[in-house]
Design a protein around this motif. Structure first.
Motif, PDB file in Angstrom:
ATOM      1  N   ASP A  93      -7.318   3.487   3.607  1.00  0.00           N
ATOM      2  CA  ASP A  93      -5.720   3.150   2.676  1.00  0.00           C
ATOM      3  C   ASP A  93      -6.473   3.895   1.516  1.00  0.00           C
ATOM      4  OD1 ASP A  93      -5.460   1.152   4.534  1.00  0.00           O
ATOM      5  OD2 ASP A  93      -6.053  -0.137   3.316  1.00  0.00           O
ATOM      6  N   VAL A 150       0.599   4.391  -2.607  1.00  0.00           N
ATOM      7  CA  VAL A 150       0.421   5.846  -2.452  1.00  0.00           C
ATOM      8  C   VAL A 150       1.648   6.431  -2.469  1.00  0.00           C
ATOM      9  CG1 VAL A 150       0.496   7.770  -0.817  1.00  0.00           C
ATOM     10  CG2 VAL A 150      -0.933   5.189   0.206  1.00  0.00           C
ATOM     11  N   LYS A 151       2.870   6.270  -2.825  1.00  0.00           N
ATOM     12  CA  LYS A 151       4.001   7.383  -3.096  1.00  0.00           C
ATOM     13  C   LYS A 151       3.862   7.509  -4.728  1.00  0.00           C
ATOM     14  CE  LYS A 151       8.659   8.288  -4.041  1.00  0.00           C
ATOM     15  NZ  LYS A 151       8.768   8.846  -5.255  1.00  0.00           N
ATOM     16  N   ALA A 171      -6.386   4.265  -8.733  1.00  0.00           N
ATOM     17  CA  ALA A 171      -5.151   3.638  -8.146  1.00  0.00           C
ATOM     18  C   ALA A 171      -6.002   2.121  -7.066  1.00  0.00           C
ATOM     19  CB  ALA A 171      -4.943   4.600  -6.698  1.00  0.00           C
ATOM     20  N   HIS A 201       0.668  -0.963   0.327  1.00  0.00           N
ATOM     21  CA  HIS A 201       0.239   0.579   0.014  1.00  0.00           C
ATOM     22  C   HIS A 201       0.422   1.322  -0.051  1.00  0.00           C
ATOM     23  CE1 HIS A 201      -3.007   3.021   0.867  1.00  0.00           C
ATOM     24  NE2 HIS A 201      -2.646   2.829   1.224  1.00  0.00           N
ATOM     25  N   PRO A 202       2.247   1.375   0.919  1.00  0.00           N
ATOM     26  CA  PRO A 202       2.879   2.524   0.827  1.00  0.00           C
ATOM     27  C   PRO A 202       2.970   2.937  -0.369  1.00  0.00           C
ATOM     28  CG  PRO A 202       2.755   1.561   3.124  1.00  0.00           C
ATOM     29  CD  PRO A 202       2.383   0.674   1.925  1.00  0.00           C
ATOM     30  N   GLU A 257      -6.361   7.397   1.569  1.00  0.00           N
ATOM     31  CA  GLU A 257      -4.792   8.005   1.128  1.00  0.00           C
ATOM     32  C   GLU A 257      -4.568   7.926  -0.051  1.00  0.00           C
ATOM     33  OE1 GLU A 257      -1.526   6.168   3.034  1.00  0.00           O
ATOM     34  OE2 GLU A 257      -2.872   5.234   4.358  1.00  0.00           O
ATOM     35  N   LEU A 258      -5.157   7.087  -1.356  1.00  0.00           N
ATOM     36  CA  LEU A 258      -4.463   6.945  -2.548  1.00  0.00           C
ATOM     37  C   LEU A 258      -5.396   8.585  -2.987  1.00  0.00           C
ATOM     38  CD1 LEU A 258      -5.554   3.465  -2.609  1.00  0.00           C
ATOM     39  CD2 LEU A 258      -2.869   4.474  -3.187  1.00  0.00           C
ATOM     40  N   ALA A 309      -4.100  11.698  -1.976  1.00  0.00           N
ATOM     41  CA  ALA A 309      -2.092  11.628  -2.789  1.00  0.00           C
ATOM     42  C   ALA A 309      -2.519  12.227  -4.043  1.00  0.00           C
ATOM     43  CB  ALA A 309      -1.943  10.397  -2.858  1.00  0.00           C
ATOM     44  N   TYR A 340       1.385   9.487  -5.812  1.00  0.00           N
ATOM     45  CA  TYR A 340       1.478  11.066  -5.530  1.00  0.00           C
ATOM     46  C   TYR A 340       2.587  11.582  -7.166  1.00  0.00           C
ATOM     47  CZ  TYR A 340       4.475  14.690  -3.183  1.00  0.00           C
ATOM     48  OH  TYR A 340       5.105  15.543  -3.089  1.00  0.00           O
TER      49      TYR A 340
END
Ligand SMILES: Cc1cc2nc3c(=O)[nH]c(=O)nc-3n(C[C@H](O)[C@H](O)[C@H](O)COP(=O)(O)O)c2cc1C
Length: 312
Positions: free
Chosen positions: A259, A234-235, A250, A230-231, A262-263, A266, A238
């Motif tokens: 979760d 997200v990156k 995403a 997941h992280p 966050e996406l 971003a 972004y």
């Protein structure tokens, strides 16, 4: 009334939550088990021109926080998929959202041929639920050296352009996270004529049985998905949002509304639930409810307003 509607490069989605390719069959398998009314789109398992047997067993292995799979894109082939599964999905699944047809191939010509078949089917009554085509570019380019299409921007651009000329459906290109810099790949998609991007595909991975000193997977290597990726997703969202105005779908470890949020913050316009569906088929519906609840609590009128709203 909160507006949960999303337009993803021409694909009208009533909800910002879809399900990801390879984790929801051809859309028919979950009929009766899942409330489709909260889904914005269903992405079918990848198809190519003709049927494909996939990889030898074992094909998956659970790891801490995720899953490593090497299904090897087993599938029915475009003809059977379009003549059997799509009409079944359209006529028998209650509240079925648009279908995103995930396409793969061993050559640029194969992708274009499949895209043309999908396009033709989408113009018939039985194929009317087909809403978009998504290119899985993480498979090997058999004709040109065996590297994945999505690992070379020049090849990627030619592939996207070929699919673009084969279909007028909204064209989504699914990017892999294992590249040093996403920007050249984003440009290749833009130049080739993509309408939207999706990300992330699985991350190359491997698990070894130390007693046997053998890889656990029949294919030796596989792709990592689930919470642990997941992280990374997200990156990548972004980075892509800073590079392009193309809409983004995403996915990558979406298990909860947090979760998904966050996406979206971003830069994603919509999200897809993948591996989480295996443990709880109602995950996508719960994610939908959680996003709506968040927007209500924060007095945000639409999910579109939240997209890319990261404070820096
Ligand atoms: C068992 C399995 C099969 C998959 N098959 C495909 C596929 O056919 N085409 C594709 O583009 N992605 C495929 N994927 C990748 C997912 O669609 C998704 O991009 C990835 O798993 C990350 O999301 P997740 O962590 O929520 O699962 C597959 C993933 C899994 C776990």
């Amino acid at each position: 009334m909160i507006d949960m509607h999303v337009n993803l490069g021409g694909l009208e989605m009533r909800s910002p939550v879809a399900v990801a390719s390879g984790t929801f069959g051809y859309g028919t398998e979950y009929s009766g088990a899942v409330d489709f009314s909260k889904l914005g789109a269903v992405t079918a398992k990848g198809i190519r021109v003709s049927p494909w047997p996939g990889n030898p067993m074992p094909r998956h292995c659970e790891v801490p926080g995720g899953l490593v799979n090497a299904i090897g894109l087993q599938g029915a082939g475009a003809k059977q998929f379009l003549e059997m599964s799509v009409p079944w999905y359209s006529s028998r699944v209650k509240n079925a959202p648009p279908l995103i047809v995930n396409i793969w191939g061993g050559s640029i010509e194969e992708y274009a041929e499949t895209a043309a078949m999908v396009d033709a089917a989408s113009k018939t009554e039985k194929g009317a639920k087909i809403g978009a085509a998504e290119l899985n570019v993480s498979c090997p380019n058999v004709k040109e050296g065996g590297h994945a299409f999505g690992q070379d921007p020049a090849v990627l651009e030619r592939l996207v352009a070929a699919a673009r000329s084969a279909t007028s459906l909204p064209l989504i290109v699914k990017l892999a996270p294992n590249v040093p810099d996403v920007v050249p790949y984003v440009r290749a998609c833009e130049n080739g004529g993509a309408d939207a991007l999706s990300m992330i595909n699985t991350i190359p991975a491997m698990v070894i049985d130390v007693e046997k000193r053998r890889s656990v997977l029949g294919n030796t290597t596989g792709g990592l998905s689930g919470r642990c990726v997941h992280p990374v997703a997200v990156k990548m969202v972004y980075d892509c949002r800073r590079a392009t105005g193309l809409p983004i779908l995403a996915m990558g470890g979406v298990y909860t509304a947090t979760d998904a949020l966050e996406l979206i913050i971003a830069g994603a316009n919509a999200v897809a639930v993948g591996t989480a569906t295996f443990t709880d088929p109602s995950t996508a519906a719960k994610v939908y409810d959680g996003i709506a609840d968040y927007l209500g609590r924060h007095s945000i009128a639409s999910v579109a307003e939240l997209s890319g709203s990261l404070e820096t």
